[in-house]
Design a protein around this motif. Structure first.
Motif, PDB file in Angstrom:
ATOM      1  N   GLU A  98      33.768 -15.971 -22.513  1.00 26.42           N
ATOM      2  CA  GLU A  98      34.337 -15.381 -21.289  1.00 26.42           C
ATOM      3  C   GLU A  98      33.973 -16.187 -20.037  1.00 26.42           C
ATOM      4  N   ASP A  99      32.831 -16.893 -20.129  1.00 29.69           N
ATOM      5  CA  ASP A  99      32.339 -17.597 -18.941  1.00 29.69           C
ATOM      6  C   ASP A  99      32.841 -19.044 -18.862  1.00 29.69           C
ATOM      7  N   LYS A 100      33.854 -19.380 -19.664  1.00 33.84           N
ATOM      8  CA  LYS A 100      34.235 -20.796 -19.741  1.00 33.84           C
ATOM      9  C   LYS A 100      35.518 -21.138 -18.968  1.00 33.84           C
ATOM     10  N   ALA A 101      35.900 -20.293 -18.014  1.00 31.71           N
ATOM     11  CA  ALA A 101      37.113 -20.583 -17.231  1.00 31.71           C
ATOM     12  C   ALA A 101      36.966 -21.922 -16.516  1.00 31.71           C
ATOM     13  N   TYR A 102      35.764 -22.182 -15.980  1.00 29.81           N
ATOM     14  CA  TYR A 102      35.551 -23.433 -15.239  1.00 29.81           C
ATOM     15  C   TYR A 102      35.782 -24.649 -16.144  1.00 29.81           C
ATOM     16  N   LEU A 103      35.399 -24.498 -17.430  1.00 32.53           N
ATOM     17  CA  LEU A 103      35.533 -25.622 -18.367  1.00 32.53           C
ATOM     18  C   LEU A 103      37.014 -25.909 -18.632  1.00 32.53           C
ATOM     19  N   LEU A 104      37.769 -24.835 -18.849  1.00 33.79           N
ATOM     20  CA  LEU A 104      39.215 -25.017 -19.044  1.00 33.79           C
ATOM     21  C   LEU A 104      39.828 -25.662 -17.808  1.00 33.79           C
ATOM     22  N   GLU A 105      39.442 -25.156 -16.639  1.00 31.32           N
ATOM     23  CA  GLU A 105      40.027 -25.695 -15.408  1.00 31.32           C
ATOM     24  C   GLU A 105      39.696 -27.176 -15.242  1.00 31.32           C
ATOM     25  N   SER A 106      38.423 -27.520 -15.430  1.00 31.27           N
ATOM     26  CA  SER A 106      38.045 -28.905 -15.142  1.00 31.27           C
ATOM     27  C   SER A 106      38.595 -29.875 -16.192  1.00 31.27           C
TER      28      SER A 106
END
Ligand SMILES: C[S@@+](CC[C@H](N)C(=O)[O-])C[C@H]1O[C@@H](n2cnc3c(N)ncnc32)[C@H](O)[C@@H]1O
Length: 298
Positions: A25-33
């Motif tokens: 759930e906390d990996k939105a930043y990873l997908l974005e980057s």
């Protein structure tokens, strides 16, 4: 390029279904980057637009780029040291004694990333078991990502990559300088390894083969329990009774597949089949290794 929750769920599911990689759930930043550059390359203004493209009959190469962008390819030479030490000191000599009549040995390095792991095995073999050069050695290294496979085949590494775990005497012996910042591994080692694209989630192109050694290090850690269990079950069917299975330092078969037992007197994260484990081949009856396919050296 902020990610809304519908797109986040869509992308997480896509990545999990196609590669097994579970994004928390906390990996939105990873997908974005990781996906922002993919969107830009496609001329798309946002991840939202990238998702629209993916939802509407996306071309295969776009899907591939998205999945490859979400793989973590971290690796280094002789990672964790012990696996390579135990290979050279114990495992390869034992297998060579057991296979002395056929003079055939097979190794599969799965999730091999940019090649540091298979080439570390190749250096160990050439330095410690030179007799193996007259054997029929089948050495396959695979990864999901075509990009890392291309890099592995080329065998060219930056100074920074060379500095990560490669002892200076090995750098001296096995590499030649390409330019001020890069080195290429010797043709002798490159020719030993047959690189192929294999997605561990899909069917494996090894129908009637066995592998004496399977290295699958630091990849199962990204998968859920069921996927790990399925993959370990498939590995068991590839191994002869005296074969070896290697996992990464933070990985284990415990509570996943009790058909493996850890070799407790070795520190290399190495496992053998329990004698009761499901196995296709009763001792001594497994098929001969298939001759190596032509190897592409670029
Ligand atoms: C962290 S690297 C590990 C590299 C090397 N085994 C090591 O331990 O240094 C993980 C590799 O697994 C690959 N990978 C991820 N999902 C995969 C899949 N479904 N099938 C095959 N390879 C996969 C990635 O592309 C990446 O190169």
């Amino acid at each position: 390029m902020a990610l809304n929750s519908l797109d986040f769920d869509f992308l997480r599911r896509l990545v999990r279904d196609r590669s097994g990689i579970v994004l928390g759930e906390d990996k939105a930043y990873l997908l974005e980057s990781r996906l922002a550059p993919v969107a830009r390359e496609q001329g798309l203004a946002s991840i939202d637009q990238l998702c629209q493209r993916l939802r509407s009959n996306a071309p295969a190469n776009l899907l591939r780029d998205v999945i490859e962008a979400m793989t973590t390819n971290e690796t280094l030479w002789f990672r964790d040291v012990h696996p390579f030490e135990v290979l050279g000191r114990r495992i390869l000599p034992e297998l060579m004694r057991a296979r002395a009549a056929q003079k055939q040995l097979s190794i599969w390095c799965a999730a091999s990333s940019t090649g540091q792991e298979p080439y570390s095995v190749a250096m160990t073999i050439r330095e410690q078991l030179p007799q193996l050069s007259s054997w029929n050695l089948r050495f396959v290294a695979t990864d999901l990502s075509t990009e890392v496979l291309d890099r592995a085949r080329a065998g060219i590494y930056s100074q920074l990559e060379i500095n990560r775990g490669l002892p200076p005497d090995k750098a001296q012996r096995w590499f030649r300088r390409v330019d001020a910042n890069s080195w290429q591994i010797s043709d002798e080692l490159r020719k030993m390894v047959d690189y192929r694209q294999v997605n561990l989630l899909e069917s494996w192109p090894f129908a009637s083969e066995r592998f004496d050694i399977v290295m699958m290090r630091n990849v199962l850690i990204y998968f859920d329990l069921e996927t790990k269990r399925t993959i370990m079950g498939k590995v068991k069917r590839l191994l002869p009774p005296d074969g070896w299975f290697f996992l990464g330092g933070a990985e284990t078969t415990m509570n996943i597949d009790d058909g493996f037992e850890r070799v407790a007197d070795e520190r290399g994260g190495c496992y053998r089949l329990r004698s009761s484990a499901t196995n296709r081949y009763p001792s001594g009856s497994y098929p001969a290794a298939v001759p190596a396919a032509p190897i592409r050296v670029t």
